[in-house]
Design a protein around this motif. Structure first.
Motif, mmCIF file in Angstrom:
data_model
loop_
_atom_site.group_PDB
_atom_site.id
_atom_site.type_symbol
_atom_site.label_atom_id
_atom_site.label_comp_id
_atom_site.label_asym_id
_atom_site.label_seq_id
_atom_site.Cartn_x
_atom_site.Cartn_y
_atom_site.Cartn_z
ATOM 1 N N GLU A 87 -14.363 34.607 -19.530
ATOM 2 C CA GLU A 87 -15.620 34.017 -20.005
ATOM 3 C C GLU A 87 -15.350 32.741 -20.803
ATOM 4 O OE1 GLU A 87 -18.511 37.925 -20.648
ATOM 5 O OE2 GLU A 87 -17.164 37.302 -22.254
ATOM 6 N N LEU A 88 -14.392 32.789 -21.698
ATOM 7 C CA LEU A 88 -14.132 31.645 -22.573
ATOM 8 C C LEU A 88 -13.611 30.438 -21.797
ATOM 9 C CD1 LEU A 88 -12.515 33.658 -25.492
ATOM 10 C CD2 LEU A 88 -14.675 32.395 -25.613
ATOM 11 N N VAL A 89 -12.682 30.668 -20.860
ATOM 12 C CA VAL A 89 -12.148 29.560 -20.063
ATOM 13 C C VAL A 89 -13.225 28.999 -19.155
ATOM 14 C CG1 VAL A 89 -10.489 28.944 -18.269
ATOM 15 C CG2 VAL A 89 -9.773 30.381 -20.174
ATOM 16 N N ASN A 90 -13.985 29.883 -18.523
ATOM 17 C CA ASN A 90 -15.040 29.447 -17.606
ATOM 18 C C ASN A 90 -16.080 28.596 -18.325
ATOM 19 O OD1 ASN A 90 -17.958 30.280 -16.346
ATOM 20 N ND2 ASN A 90 -16.402 30.083 -14.744
ATOM 21 N N ARG A 91 -16.436 28.981 -19.515
ATOM 22 C CA ARG A 91 -17.473 28.245 -20.253
ATOM 23 C C ARG A 91 -16.928 26.946 -20.854
ATOM 24 N NH1 ARG A 91 -20.874 33.597 -22.396
ATOM 25 N NH2 ARG A 91 -21.615 34.056 -20.269
ATOM 26 N N ALA A 92 -15.666 26.956 -21.245
ATOM 27 C CA ALA A 92 -15.059 25.697 -21.680
ATOM 28 C C ALA A 92 -14.962 24.724 -20.516
ATOM 29 C CB ALA A 92 -13.670 25.972 -22.268
ATOM 30 N N ASP A 93 -14.672 25.246 -19.325
ATOM 31 C CA ASP A 93 -14.608 24.424 -18.108
ATOM 32 C C ASP A 93 -15.965 23.790 -17.818
ATOM 33 O OD1 ASP A 93 -13.759 23.301 -15.734
ATOM 34 O OD2 ASP A 93 -13.929 25.150 -14.581
ATOM 35 N N LYS A 94 -17.031 24.568 -17.920
ATOM 36 C CA LYS A 94 -18.377 24.029 -17.692
ATOM 37 C C LYS A 94 -18.708 22.937 -18.714
ATOM 38 C CE LYS A 94 -20.833 27.796 -15.361
ATOM 39 N NZ LYS A 94 -19.684 28.463 -14.752
ATOM 40 N N ALA A 95 -18.317 23.162 -19.961
ATOM 41 C CA ALA A 95 -18.568 22.152 -20.992
ATOM 42 C C ALA A 95 -17.775 20.884 -20.717
ATOM 43 C CB ALA A 95 -18.207 22.720 -22.369
ATOM 44 N N MET A 96 -16.545 21.031 -20.171
ATOM 45 C CA MET A 96 -15.737 19.855 -19.818
ATOM 46 C C MET A 96 -16.428 19.019 -18.740
ATOM 47 S SD MET A 96 -13.596 18.574 -17.287
ATOM 48 C CE MET A 96 -13.067 20.019 -16.377
ATOM 49 N N TYR A 97 -16.997 19.672 -17.713
ATOM 50 C CA TYR A 97 -17.703 18.925 -16.665
ATOM 51 C C TYR A 97 -18.925 18.207 -17.233
ATOM 52 C CZ TYR A 97 -14.913 20.287 -12.666
ATOM 53 O OH TYR A 97 -13.890 20.418 -11.763
ATOM 54 N N PHE A 98 -19.579 18.826 -18.200
ATOM 55 C CA PHE A 98 -20.699 18.162 -18.856
ATOM 56 C C PHE A 98 -20.218 16.890 -19.555
ATOM 57 C CE2 PHE A 98 -23.545 17.533 -22.502
ATOM 58 C CZ PHE A 98 -24.775 17.483 -21.850
ATOM 59 N N SER A 99 -19.039 16.949 -20.198
ATOM 60 C CA SER A 99 -18.472 15.753 -20.843
ATOM 61 C C SER A 99 -18.203 14.659 -19.810
ATOM 62 C CB SER A 99 -17.164 16.114 -21.567
ATOM 63 O OG SER A 99 -17.384 17.012 -22.610
ATOM 64 N N LYS A 100 -17.661 15.024 -18.659
ATOM 65 C CA LYS A 100 -17.374 14.042 -17.612
ATOM 66 C C LYS A 100 -18.657 13.391 -17.101
ATOM 67 C CE LYS A 100 -12.929 15.171 -15.538
ATOM 68 N NZ LYS A 100 -12.342 13.883 -15.915
ATOM 69 N N GLN A 101 -19.674 14.221 -16.896
ATOM 70 C CA GLN A 101 -20.934 13.702 -16.370
ATOM 71 C C GLN A 101 -21.651 12.798 -17.365
ATOM 72 O OE1 GLN A 101 -22.910 17.365 -15.436
ATOM 73 N NE2 GLN A 101 -21.675 17.754 -13.596
ATOM 74 N N ASN A 102 -21.263 12.902 -18.612
ATOM 75 C CA ASN A 102 -21.947 12.122 -19.658
ATOM 76 C C ASN A 102 -21.067 11.041 -20.254
ATOM 77 O OD1 ASN A 102 -24.806 13.418 -20.403
ATOM 78 N ND2 ASN A 102 -23.418 15.037 -19.737
#
Length: 580
Positions: free
Chosen positions: A284-299
Motif C-alpha cells: 500500500e505504501l509503495v503503491n501510493r507513493a508511486d501514484k504521488a510521484m506520477y502526480f508530481s511529474k504531471q505537474n
C-alpha cells in the motif's frame, strides 16, 4: 611419495584399502578431492597431490604428524568431540569444517572421515577425503549479496527493500510514523538515448551516492527499477520532516554531475506516503507513493507530492489492459520474436530464444514488462504460455521449409504455468496437435520455479527430459542462487543473467564470479549460455573463460520470423554455412 606409495601397496596387499594397487594409485593421484590416510594412532602416513595443492603442505612436511596441524581454531572442543563420537558409533563422519592452509589462510571444506578395520574388527587406519569449498562459498556469498543488492549502485534491490520494509512494519505500532518516498529521475531516458547506457549507469551510481549521504543509519534506500529509487525514513515525528528531506534530495540531484568531463543535469520527481496514515502494508505504501510521484511529474517535474485519496481513482490503464489482454488471448494476437544463440567456439548459430511481443490497437505496443506481470497476477499467463508454444510449433514448420530444420527454439515457462497440475498434459497435447517433436525445443525455467516443491519439480523436469526437451535454468544469479541445488535437477544449460555480463569488462570481481560459475557449471555437466552480450570485449572474455554459447544484441536484437530467416541466410553467406 614413493616411500608412501610402497606403504600403501603393503596396505593394499593386506586388503585394508583396495584390491588393486595400480587402480588405486591412478585414482589416488588424479582425483579432484584431497585424501589423507593415518595409522590407528592418527599419525599421517600418506596424502595425495590434491591434498598438497589445497593445504599447501608437501607430503614430507606432514608425514608422521597428527591432522590437528590443519585445525583453524574456528571450531570449539565440543565440535571435535562430537565428530569422534560419531566416528566411533558409525565408522564414518561427514560435514563441513574450516581448516587452515600452510599460509595461515582458513578455508571451508566438505570432509568425510572413514574408520578402516581389519578382519578382526581392529582399527588399522583412518581416511579423510575432502573437497575445498572456498570457490563455491565465494560464488554463493556473492550471489547471496546480489540477491539483496543492486549490482550497479550497490544499494538494496527491490526484493531486499520489500523484506526490510515488511520486517519494519511488523515491529511498528500505530503510534510511530515512517515516510516512504518513490523517486523517478526526470529526463533520464534522454541521457540514455543520446549518450548511451554506460553514461546512464554512471549517472545512476552518482545519484545513489548523493542520496545515501542524506540518510541515517536505520533509513532504507533501494533501486526499485531502471531509474526509480525508493526510500524509507524511519521513526519521523511529523510529515514536515518528510517534506524537508524531499527538498534536500531534489537539491542534491539537480546539482550538475560530471561524467567523462561532461556536465549532466537531471532532476527528480518524488511521491511520499506516510505510515500508518496512507497504508499499513509495504504494498500500500509503495503503491501510493508511486501514484504521488506520477502526480508530481504531471505537474511540472522536479518537485514532491504527498499522497492524497483522489489519486487512487486512476485505474483506467489497468482496466483497459485487462480487457485488451483477454481479447488478445481469444484472437491469439501475440507475436514471437527470436534472438539467436551462437556457439562461442565454432561461431555457429545453434538455436534461438522465442520472446513474446504484443501490439494492441488501443494500447499500442505493450511492453512484456507490463503485461506479463499482470498476466501472472491474474492467471492469464497460462493461456498466453500455451499460445506461445503453439505459435513456436507453427513457426518451426516455416523454419523447416526455409531449410533450418535443426535449430532448437527455447521457450520461457512461467512459474505459475509450470506449477499447474495439468502442465505436462497441456504441453504434450500441443506437441501432438502440431505433430512436433519435443527435441526441437528447450524449456527455460527460473531459479524460483525450481526452488518450489522440489519433489514435484524433479518429477516434471524428468518427464520433460523423457519427452525429449532440453532444459535450462534461466536468469541465474537473480534468485536464491545456490549452486549446490542445481545438481539435483536434470538440467542441460545454465543461463548467466545479463546483469553479470554487463560489468565483466570493467569490474574484476564480477569477472571472477562469472568465471567461477562457468567452471562449476561445467563440473555439474551443464553447458553455459551468457545472455545480454553487447560487445566484442565481452565475447572475448567469455570465450576465454570457456562459456559455451553467446546470446545478445552484439549478434542480433529479438526479431520477427521473416527477419530471422533473412538473418540466418545472411549468416550462412558470411560464415559459409555455419548454422546448426
Amino acid at each position: 611419495m614413493r616411500k608412501a606409495l610402497s606403504m600403501l601397496k603393503k596396505l593394499s596387499e593386506n586388503g585394508n584399502l583396495v584390491n588393486s594397487y595400480q587402480v588405486f594409485t591412478k585414482i589416488f593421484e588424479n582425483v579432484y578431492e584431497g585424501i589423507m590416510v593415518t595409522d590407528a594412532d592418527k599419525n599421517i602416513i600418506i596424502v595425495n597431490p590434491a591434498f598438497e595443492i589445497v593445504t599447501g603442505y608437501k607430503f614430507k612436511e606432514v608425514v608422521g604428524k597428527n591432522p590437528t596441524l590443519l585445525q583453524s581454531g574456528v571450531h570449539d572442543r565440543s565440535f571435535y568431540l562430537n565428530m569422534w563420537k560419531s566416528l566411533a558409533d558409525h565408522d564414518i563422519w561427514q560435514g563441513e569444517i574450516w581448516n587452515r592452509r600452510k599460509t595461515g589462510e582458513i578455508y571451508p571444506e566438505w570432509l568425510t572421515i572413514l574408520k578402516i578395520k581389519d578382519e578382526n574388527g581392529n582399527v588399522t587406519n583412518y581416511c579423510g577425503i575432502f573437497t575445498d569449498l572456498s570457490e563455491r562459498k565465494t560464488v554463493e556469498n556473492e550471489l547471496k549479496k546480489r540477491a539483496l543488492t543492486d549490482s550497479l549502485t550497490d544499494v538494496n534491490n527491490r526484493f531486499a527493500f520489500l523484506e526490510k520494509m515488511n520486517t519494519l512494519l511488523l515491529e511498528s505500532s500505530n503510534t510511530v510514523q515512517h515516510a516512504v518516498f518513490f523517486l523517478d529521475l526526470d529526463r533520464f531516458k534522454q541521457v540514455n538515448d543520446t549518450l548511451g547506457h554506460s553514461i546512464g549507469d554512471l549517472l545512476l551510481v552518482e545519484v545513489a551516492k548523493r542520496i545515501k549521504r542524506l540518510l541515517k543509519h536505520k533509513d532504507i534506500i533501494a533501486r526499485y527499477g531502471g531509474d526509480e529509487f525508493v526510500i524509507t525514513l524511519t521513526n519521523i515525528h511529523h510529515p514536515r520532516e518528510a517534506a524537508k528531506f524531499a527538498e534536500e534530495v531534489i537539491r542534491e540531484v539537480e546539482q550538475p554531475i560530471m561524467i567523462n568531463n561532461q556536465e549532466l543535469f537531471v532532476s527528480t520527481s518524488i511521491g511520499i506516503s506516510i505510515y500508518p496514515h496512507d497504508g499499513v502494508t509495504t504494498e500500500e505504501l509503495v503503491n501510493r507513493a508511486d501514484k504521488a510521484m506520477y502526480f508530481s511529474k504531471q505537474n511540472g517535474r522536479n518537485r514532491f507530492s504527498f499522497y492524497f485519496e483522489e489519486l487512487n481513482t486512476d485505474n483506467e490503464r489497468l482496466i483497459a489492459l485487462d480487457t485488451e489482454i483477454r481479447k488478445a488471448i481469444e484472437h491469439r494476437d501475440f507475436e514471437l520474436y527470436y534472438q539467436p544463440k551462437v556457439d562461442s567456439k565454432k561461431n555457429k548459430i545453434i538455436g534461438v530464444e522465442a520472446l513474446v511481443r504484443w501490439k494492441n490497437e488501443k494500447l499500442g505496443f505493450v511492453s512484456p514488462g507490463e503485461f506479463i506481470p499482470y498476466a501472472e497476477e491474474t492467471g492469464l499467463i497460462i493461456p498466453i504460455s500455451e499460445i506461445i508454444l503453439e505459435k513456436a510449433c507453427e513457426e518451426l514448420a516455416v523454419l523447416r521449409m526455409a531449410g533450418y530444420s535443426n535449430l532448437t527454439i527455447s521457450i520461457n515457462i512461467s512459474s505459475i504455468h509450470f506449477q499447474q497440475q495439468n502442465f505436462l498434459e497441456s504441453i504434450q497435447r500441443i506437441l501432438e496437435k502440431y505433430n512436433t517433436s519435443a527435441q526441437n525445443f528447450e524449456i527455460e525455467v527460473t531459479e524460483r520455479t525450481v526452488m518450489n516443491s522440489e519433489e514435484e519439480t524433479i518429477r516434471k523436469l524428468v518427464r520433460l527430459k523423457q519427452l525429449g526437451f532440453k532444459l535450462s535454468i534461466d536468469d541465474f544469479g537473480t534468485g536464491y542462487s545456490s549452486l549446490s541445488y542445481l545438481v539435483r535437477f536434470p538440467l542441460d544449460y545454465l543461463k548467466i543473467d545479463r546483469s553479470f555480463i554487463h560489468h565483466i569488462v570493467t569490474l574484476d570481481d564480477k569477472q571472477a564470479v562469472v568465471d567461477a560459475i562457468i567452471q562449476m557449471a561445467h563440473r555439474l555437466k551443464m553447458e553455459v549460455i551468457a545472455e545480454g552480450v553487447e560487445s566484442i570485449q565481452q565475447i572475448n572474455i567469455l570465450r576465454d573463460m570457456g562459456c559455451d554459447y553467446i546470446q545478445g544484441y552484439f549478434y542480433s536484437k529479438p526479431i520477427p520470423l521473416d527477419e530471422l530467416i533473412e538473418f540466418l541466410q545472411l549468416w550462412e553467406y558470411e560464415h559459409q554455412g555455419e548454422i546448426e
